[in-house]
Scaffold this active site. Structure first.
Site, PDB file in Angstrom:
ATOM      1  N   ARG A  38      11.599  -8.460   0.064  1.00 16.44           N
ATOM      2  CA  ARG A  38      10.667  -7.538   0.479  1.00 16.44           C
ATOM      3  C   ARG A  38      10.830  -6.258   1.299  1.00 16.44           C
ATOM      4  O   ARG A  38      10.382  -5.326   0.903  1.00 16.44           O
ATOM      5  CB  ARG A  38       9.327  -8.532   0.881  1.00 16.44           C
ATOM      6  CG  ARG A  38       8.237  -7.861   0.859  1.00 16.44           C
ATOM      7  CD  ARG A  38       7.054  -9.133   1.486  1.00 16.44           C
ATOM      8  NE  ARG A  38       6.715  -9.579   0.792  1.00 16.44           N
ATOM      9  CZ  ARG A  38       5.779 -10.674   1.352  1.00 16.44           C
ATOM     10  NH1 ARG A  38       5.153 -10.975   2.008  1.00 16.44           N
ATOM     11  NH2 ARG A  38       5.610 -11.886   0.723  1.00 16.44           N
ATOM     12  N   HIS A  84       7.841 -10.301 -11.221  1.00 15.22           N
ATOM     13  CA  HIS A  84       6.861 -10.128 -10.066  1.00 15.22           C
ATOM     14  C   HIS A  84       5.306 -10.910  -9.425  1.00 15.22           C
ATOM     15  O   HIS A  84       4.659  -9.741  -9.826  1.00 15.22           O
ATOM     16  CB  HIS A  84       6.775  -8.767  -9.235  1.00 15.22           C
ATOM     17  CG  HIS A  84       6.710  -8.048  -7.707  1.00 15.22           C
ATOM     18  ND1 HIS A  84       7.970  -8.312  -7.309  1.00 15.22           N
ATOM     19  CD2 HIS A  84       5.641  -7.989  -7.014  1.00 15.22           C
ATOM     20  CE1 HIS A  84       7.531  -8.378  -5.741  1.00 15.22           C
ATOM     21  NE2 HIS A  84       6.457  -8.103  -5.609  1.00 15.22           N
ATOM     22  N   TYR A 128      -6.764   4.057 -15.354  1.00 11.73           N
ATOM     23  CA  TYR A 128      -7.033   5.491 -15.396  1.00 11.73           C
ATOM     24  C   TYR A 128      -6.092   6.209 -15.658  1.00 11.73           C
ATOM     25  O   TYR A 128      -5.737   7.923 -16.066  1.00 11.73           O
ATOM     26  CB  TYR A 128      -7.863   5.725 -14.233  1.00 11.73           C
ATOM     27  CG  TYR A 128      -9.589   5.653 -14.621  1.00 11.73           C
ATOM     28  CD1 TYR A 128     -10.234   5.946 -15.480  1.00 11.73           C
ATOM     29  CD2 TYR A 128      -9.968   5.577 -13.861  1.00 11.73           C
ATOM     30  CE1 TYR A 128     -11.340   5.262 -15.346  1.00 11.73           C
ATOM     31  CE2 TYR A 128     -10.754   3.988 -12.920  1.00 11.73           C
ATOM     32  CZ  TYR A 128     -12.654   4.424 -14.242  1.00 11.73           C
ATOM     33  OH  TYR A 128     -13.570   4.004 -13.896  1.00 11.73           O
TER      34      TYR A 128
END
Length: 768
Positions: A38, A84, A128
């Site tokens: 991470r 993931h 969007y």
């Protein structure tokens, strides 16, 4: 059916171990997961797992730099579903950052739509926006189809993902990285790709090149927002040599002439990771709070570029002085910490130097080159095997056709046939001389299958010659690849050639490849005291008994009529200047500092002083006075304890003030007086007067002090200092000044009780 506690199945399913060991093992597992999967980037490709999976998923979606865009929601959904298993919001945020040219020096994602801006606005929702890979991101993944790196199963074992990217350029340093793990963190700034490749070329030729020599090639970070690095060269060298350090970054500015002596400052580049909107708010706050009096106004005239306009208070202001104040009080100057803590070979976290990071990248490129070369040799061998079968077919075309036409199992027959000697061709082809056949004997299964799948249109002389040429070319290429695998010098030479191609494609000759961050000497900006930035003007400071303070312009008569709020009255009034520091002593023994230029104007009733300093509501104002550098002050409490303190020691730098006089329950600060003379006069609530030498008082920076006068009842009323030879003066009840030249009757040792004050001493027990 219930299970008994002594059931052997339960004993097998449970185990006993100390709680500390159980917690330690589980926390260690969590810590390692955070570090490796991470927070820390891989030194080889400079990517964290989430970024690597995003790029690989976009590659699988065929979102090339020359192709079309896809919805970001589709991309983040594929990443989450296939590779993931975390939140789609976190995945989209990571992908959006890769598309932000103000955060990433060489964006790896080409975004279409609102992906945020330098003002700190967040990207639009993933439904969007659209995205695709950039050209430089594609170079990170060159060779994935050629066995360049290892693959591992994804989280559910249905697909595979790359362990690391082939990485055609040093992405770790080019784009930087940051992250916080358990017990460790990383923070790597972006650098210029052209300079990084130059340093790699030097290491290829001279592997023992020291870090200091590499810093001559890579002088420092290259931030996407530009700016000016003012860190000393020696400090930069130490940072790159140890892997830890910091860089001071300043905004880039210039003076713009407006004619007729007027000018303004225009900021065109701001430090890395500074939000422009918050920077503007901070500059406006400095104007409002008058922390930088030289600054009159700030305007944001930015469009696609950054343009922040700073207007000076007057044309006589020095631009360097103004910018020096702003650098100290705003994010026009920041520090970027360097902590090159990375994963070596994807497993071991280590704080690396600049050379170690570049070396890790070059070693990775060699591994990629060897694996791609081996993969290419394998492909060539497979193709050569098929070509040999095709050539045998052309040399024995009639026999091959007979077998295919008449044999029930042509594949088995082709493999069983002895092709050691070519069969005769047709009479029309007697003048054609076939090339010598390299391979003799039986056909392999692969060759037989290829012959059976051959198209009839390929049975031409021209096709046969094309096969011969292809075979010869592949044989020559294979020989070169064998030489490459056998000679490390050829391998490093090939790596240097590949890096040169990347440098040509994305280096300083391209629009985005030129260095953006420049270097300068921090000494160019003059450091000046705050008072030097204030225009010196006379003021009259007025403070009421309830603590409302104001400053009227000019020196008005001290006995002039001044209005106060209902129920309030005046207490302090004196002449000062805007450059003066005003000392305020609270009953709690703390000194607070106000600046004359920052006091509210004389219009109205002023403002409560408790809004300017952290004076408790239960502590009244004991004294308000001008700070005179170099003076000494006599400070005392109501208990009769006190000492002498240098005036420079009581100046506070914060709103919280500075504790100077230590007071306990029931005791408060009583007075502070400038020291003038050689003798101290003290009077108590009992009207007893004591005179003793000033030398008997210690000079301290803080504390309770020593006993000035002894009391049975009451406490200290007032104290002053004077010249013994000139006598002690005070004003009698009629307002006339009275001088007592002979004080031998009241002279005694410090801490004595004293004697009753002389006739005519003021009834309020005050010397002034």
């Amino acid at each position: 059916m219930t299970t008994e506690p002594d059931d052997p199945k339960i004993e097998q399913a449970t185990s006993a171990e100390p709680l500390s060991r159980a917690i330690g093992e589980r926390y260690l597992t969590y810590a390692l997961s955070t570090i490796m999967h991470r927070a820390l980037p891989d030194a080889r490709d400079g990517l964290k797992p989430v970024h690597r999976r995003i790029l690989y998923a976009m590659r699988e979606l065929r979102l090339s730099s020359t192709g079309g865009f896809r919805k970001s929601a589709k991309i983040s959904g594929d990443v989450m579903g296939n590779y993931h298993p975390h939140g789609d919001a976190a995945i989209y945020d990571a992908m959006a950052r890769l598309a932000q040219d103000f955060n990433v020096r060489y964006p790896l994602v080409d975004g279409q739509g609102n992906f945020g801006n330098i003002d700190g606005d967040n990207p639009a929702a993933s439904r969007y926006t659209e995205a695709r890979l950039t050209a430089i991101a594609e170079t990170l993944m060159e060779g994935l189809a050629e066995n360049a790196v290892d693959f591992r199963p994804n989280y559910d074992g249905t697909l595979e993902e790359p362990v690391v990217m082939p990485a055609a350029f040093p992405n770790l340093l080019a784009n930087g990285s940051s992250g916080i793990a358990v017990g460790m963190a990383t923070n790597i700034p972006p650098h210029n790709l052209h300079e990084l490749i130059d340093a790699c070329q030097v290491l290829l030729k001279a592997p023992d090149t020291p870090d200091d020599a590499l810093v001559d090639i890579i002088p420092g970070p290259d931030f996407p927002t530009g700016g000016v690095i003012v860190e000393p060269k020696d400090s930069i060298r130490d940072a790159y040599r140890t892997g830890r350090g910091a860089f001071r970054i300043r905004a880039k500015w210039a003076v713009e002439d407006l004619g007729r002596g007027q000018w303004q400052i225009v900021v065109t580049e701001i430090p890395y990771q500074v939000q422009k909107s918050k920077l503007i708010e901070r500059l406006a706050e400095l104007i409002q709070l008058k922390k930088v009096p030289l600054l009159a106004d700030v305007r944001d005239e930015s469009a696609e570029d950054v343009r922040i306009v700073l207007e000076p208070r007057a044309r006589t202001v020095e631009p360097d002085v103004l910018m020096g104040a702003l650098f100290r009080n705003s994010d026009l100057e920041t520090r970027f910490s360097l902590n090159m803590n990375v994963l070596i070979d994807g497993r071991v976290p280590k704080v690396c130097s600049l050379k170690e990071v570049l070396r890790a990248f070059l070693d990775h490129r060699r591994d990629v080159l060897l694996r791609r070369t081996g993969h290419r040799i394998e492909k060539i061998d497979n193709r050569l095997e098929i070509l040999e079968g095709f050539i045998i077919t052309f040399l024995n075309l009639d026999r091959v056709i007979d077998i295919i036409r008449y044999d029930d199992d042509p594949k088995r027959a082709l493999m069983a046939e002895d092709w050691g000697k070519p069969h005769l061709r047709a009479a029309s082809e007697k003048d054609y001389v076939p090339p010598p056949m390299d391979g003799e004997g039986e056909l392999t299964e692969v060759q037989a299958e290829a012959i059976l799948n051959m198209r009839l249109r390929s049975l031409r002389k021209l096709e046969e010659m094309e096969l011969i040429r292809e075979r010869d070319a592949l044989m020559a290429e294979r020989a070169e690849l064998d030489d490459l695998l056998a000679d490390p010098r050829l391998q490093w030479k090939r790596i240097g050639k590949d890096l040169a191609e990347i440098q040509k494609q994305f280096g300083k000759s391209t629009p985005t490849g030129a260095r953006r961050t420049t270097f300068a000497d921090a000494g160019e900006v003059e450091e000046v005291p705050f008072e030097a930035m204030i225009e010196r003007e006379p003021i009259t400071v007025i403070c009421s008994r309830m603590g409302w303070i104001r400053a009227m312009k000019g020196h008005v008569p001290l006995d002039s009529e001044v209005k106060f709020k209902d129920g309030d009255e005046g207490r302090f009034i004196f002449h000062a200047e805007t450059t003066d520091r005003i000392l305020l002593l609270g009953a709690n023994g703390r000194f607070y500092t106000l600046l004359g230029a920052n006091l509210p104007g004389g219009r109205g009733m002023g403002e409560p002083v408790r809004l300017m300093v952290d004076l408790p509501n239960d502590s009244e104002i004991v004294e308000l006075m001008i700070h005179r550098p170099g003076d000494r002050l006599l400070i005392a409490s109501t208990a009769g304890d006190g000492f002498v303190v240098p005036s420079d020691e009581v100046v506070a730098q914060t709103r919280a003030g500075k504790q100077v006089l230590t007071v306990k329950d029931g005791v408060r600060a009583a007075l502070v007086r400038p020291v003038k003379g050689d003798t101290v006069a003290v009077v108590g609530d009992n009207r007893k007067l004591l005179v003793f030498p000033l030398s008997e008082l210690p000079e301290m920076a803080k504390g309770k002090g020593v006993r000035l006068q002894k009391y049975k009842d009451g406490g200290l009323s007032d104290a002053t200092t004077f010249v013994l030879a000139e006598g002690l003066a005070w004003k009698d009840p009629a307002g006339r000044t009275r001088l007592e030249p002979d004080l031998s009757e009241w002279q005694a040792a410090r801490a004595s009780a004293g004697r009753m004050a002389p006739r005519g001493f003021p009834r309020d027990n005050r010397f002034t």
